[in-house]
Design a protein around this motif. Structure first.
Motif, short mmCIF file in Angstrom:
data_model
loop_
_atom_site.label_atom_id
_atom_site.label_comp_id
_atom_site.label_asym_id
_atom_site.label_seq_id
_atom_site.Cartn_x
_atom_site.Cartn_y
_atom_site.Cartn_z
N ARG A 1 -79.25 44.60 53.73
CA ARG A 1 -78.83 44.03 52.45
C ARG A 1 -80.05 43.49 51.74
O ARG A 1 -81.09 43.24 52.36
CB ARG A 1 -77.77 42.94 52.65
N LYS A 2 -79.94 43.32 50.45
CA LYS A 2 -81.05 42.82 49.64
C LYS A 2 -80.92 41.31 49.49
O LYS A 2 -79.85 40.78 49.22
CB LYS A 2 -81.04 43.48 48.26
N GLN A 3 -82.05 40.62 49.71
CA GLN A 3 -82.12 39.17 49.52
C GLN A 3 -83.40 38.90 48.72
O GLN A 3 -84.50 38.98 49.26
CB GLN A 3 -82.15 38.44 50.86
N GLY A 4 -83.26 38.62 47.45
CA GLY A 4 -84.42 38.48 46.57
C GLY A 4 -85.13 39.81 46.46
O GLY A 4 -84.52 40.82 46.16
N ASN A 5 -86.42 39.82 46.76
CA ASN A 5 -87.20 41.06 46.71
C ASN A 5 -87.35 41.70 48.09
O ASN A 5 -88.15 42.61 48.26
CB ASN A 5 -88.59 40.78 46.12
N ALA A 6 -86.62 41.19 49.08
CA ALA A 6 -86.75 41.70 50.45
C ALA A 6 -85.45 42.38 50.89
O ALA A 6 -84.38 42.12 50.36
CB ALA A 6 -87.08 40.56 51.40
N LEU A 7 -85.58 43.24 51.87
CA LEU A 7 -84.42 43.82 52.54
C LEU A 7 -84.26 43.11 53.87
O LEU A 7 -85.24 42.85 54.57
CB LEU A 7 -84.61 45.32 52.75
N VAL A 8 -83.02 42.79 54.24
CA VAL A 8 -82.75 41.98 55.42
C VAL A 8 -81.76 42.70 56.33
O VAL A 8 -80.78 43.27 55.88
CB VAL A 8 -82.14 40.62 55.00
N VAL A 9 -82.04 42.67 57.63
CA VAL A 9 -81.11 43.15 58.64
C VAL A 9 -80.65 41.93 59.42
O VAL A 9 -81.46 41.17 59.94
CB VAL A 9 -81.77 44.17 59.60
N THR A 10 -79.35 41.70 59.49
CA THR A 10 -78.81 40.56 60.20
C THR A 10 -78.57 40.93 61.66
O THR A 10 -77.96 41.95 61.96
CB THR A 10 -77.48 40.12 59.56
N LEU A 11 -79.08 40.08 62.57
CA LEU A 11 -78.88 40.31 64.00
C LEU A 11 -77.73 39.43 64.49
O LEU A 11 -77.71 38.23 64.20
CB LEU A 11 -80.15 39.98 64.77
N PRO A 12 -76.79 39.98 65.23
CA PRO A 12 -75.67 39.18 65.75
C PRO A 12 -76.15 38.04 66.66
O PRO A 12 -77.15 38.19 67.37
CB PRO A 12 -74.84 40.20 66.54
N ASN A 13 -75.42 36.92 66.65
CA ASN A 13 -75.77 35.75 67.46
C ASN A 13 -75.83 36.06 68.95
O ASN A 13 -76.58 35.42 69.69
CB ASN A 13 -74.76 34.63 67.24
N LYS A 14 -75.07 37.03 69.40
CA LYS A 14 -75.00 37.32 70.83
C LYS A 14 -76.35 37.74 71.42
O LYS A 14 -76.55 37.72 72.62
CB LYS A 14 -73.95 38.37 71.13
N TYR A 15 -77.32 38.09 70.57
CA TYR A 15 -78.64 38.48 71.05
C TYR A 15 -79.56 37.28 71.27
O TYR A 15 -80.67 37.43 71.77
CB TYR A 15 -79.28 39.50 70.12
N GLY A 16 -79.11 36.09 70.89
CA GLY A 16 -79.87 34.88 71.17
C GLY A 16 -81.14 34.70 70.36
O GLY A 16 -82.01 33.93 70.75
N VAL A 17 -81.25 35.36 69.24
CA VAL A 17 -82.43 35.21 68.39
C VAL A 17 -82.30 33.88 67.64
O VAL A 17 -81.25 33.57 67.09
CB VAL A 17 -82.55 36.38 67.38
N GLN A 18 -83.36 33.09 67.68
CA GLN A 18 -83.35 31.78 67.03
C GLN A 18 -83.89 31.88 65.60
O GLN A 18 -84.78 32.69 65.33
CB GLN A 18 -84.22 30.79 67.82
N GLU A 19 -83.37 31.06 64.72
CA GLU A 19 -83.87 31.01 63.35
C GLU A 19 -85.36 30.66 63.38
O GLU A 19 -85.77 29.75 64.09
CB GLU A 19 -83.11 29.98 62.54
N GLY A 20 -86.15 31.39 62.64
CA GLY A 20 -87.59 31.15 62.59
C GLY A 20 -88.38 31.88 63.67
O GLY A 20 -89.61 31.86 63.65
N GLN A 21 -87.69 32.50 64.63
CA GLN A 21 -88.38 33.24 65.68
C GLN A 21 -89.16 34.39 65.04
O GLN A 21 -88.69 35.04 64.13
CB GLN A 21 -87.36 33.79 66.69
N GLU A 22 -90.37 34.63 65.52
CA GLU A 22 -91.23 35.66 64.95
C GLU A 22 -91.26 36.90 65.82
O GLU A 22 -91.14 36.82 67.05
CB GLU A 22 -92.65 35.14 64.78
N PHE A 23 -91.41 38.05 65.16
CA PHE A 23 -91.46 39.33 65.85
C PHE A 23 -92.60 40.17 65.29
O PHE A 23 -92.96 40.06 64.12
CB PHE A 23 -90.16 40.12 65.62
N TYR A 24 -93.14 41.04 66.13
CA TYR A 24 -93.98 42.13 65.67
C TYR A 24 -93.02 43.26 65.35
O TYR A 24 -92.02 43.45 66.04
CB TYR A 24 -94.96 42.58 66.76
#
Length: 77
Positions: free
Chosen positions: A7-30
């Motif tokens: 989905r589009k959020q501002g000028n970025a495209l965003v993929v939402t990850l389900p909570n069941k994967y345990g990803v924390q807000e602000g967590q960084e990824f390569y």
């Protein structure tokens, strides 16, 4: 296998990850975009060796690491 929607959020495209994967807000990824079109996310770890015990990553056949003499600058960007 689940599907997610981009989905589009501002000028970025965003993929939402389900909570069941345990990803924390602000967590960084390569992220890498593979030749086959897939995206790979690898969790960014601040210091992989922070809690390592001496010799933990050396096995009996690892002569290179046992006999390595650093020259300096090996970790420079």
């Amino acid at each position: 296998m689940e599907t997610v929607r981009v989905r589009k959020q501002g000028n970025a495209l965003v993929v939402t990850l389900p909570n069941k994967y345990g990803v924390q807000e602000g967590q960084e990824f390569y992220i890498s975009h593979e030749a086959n079109g897939s995206f790979v996310l690898i969790s960014k770890i601040k210091d992989f060796f922070a809690n390592v015990k001496p010799g933990e990553f050396i096995d009996d056949d690892d002569d290179i690491s046992r006999n390595l003499t650093p020259r300096g600058g090996e970790l420079d960007d």
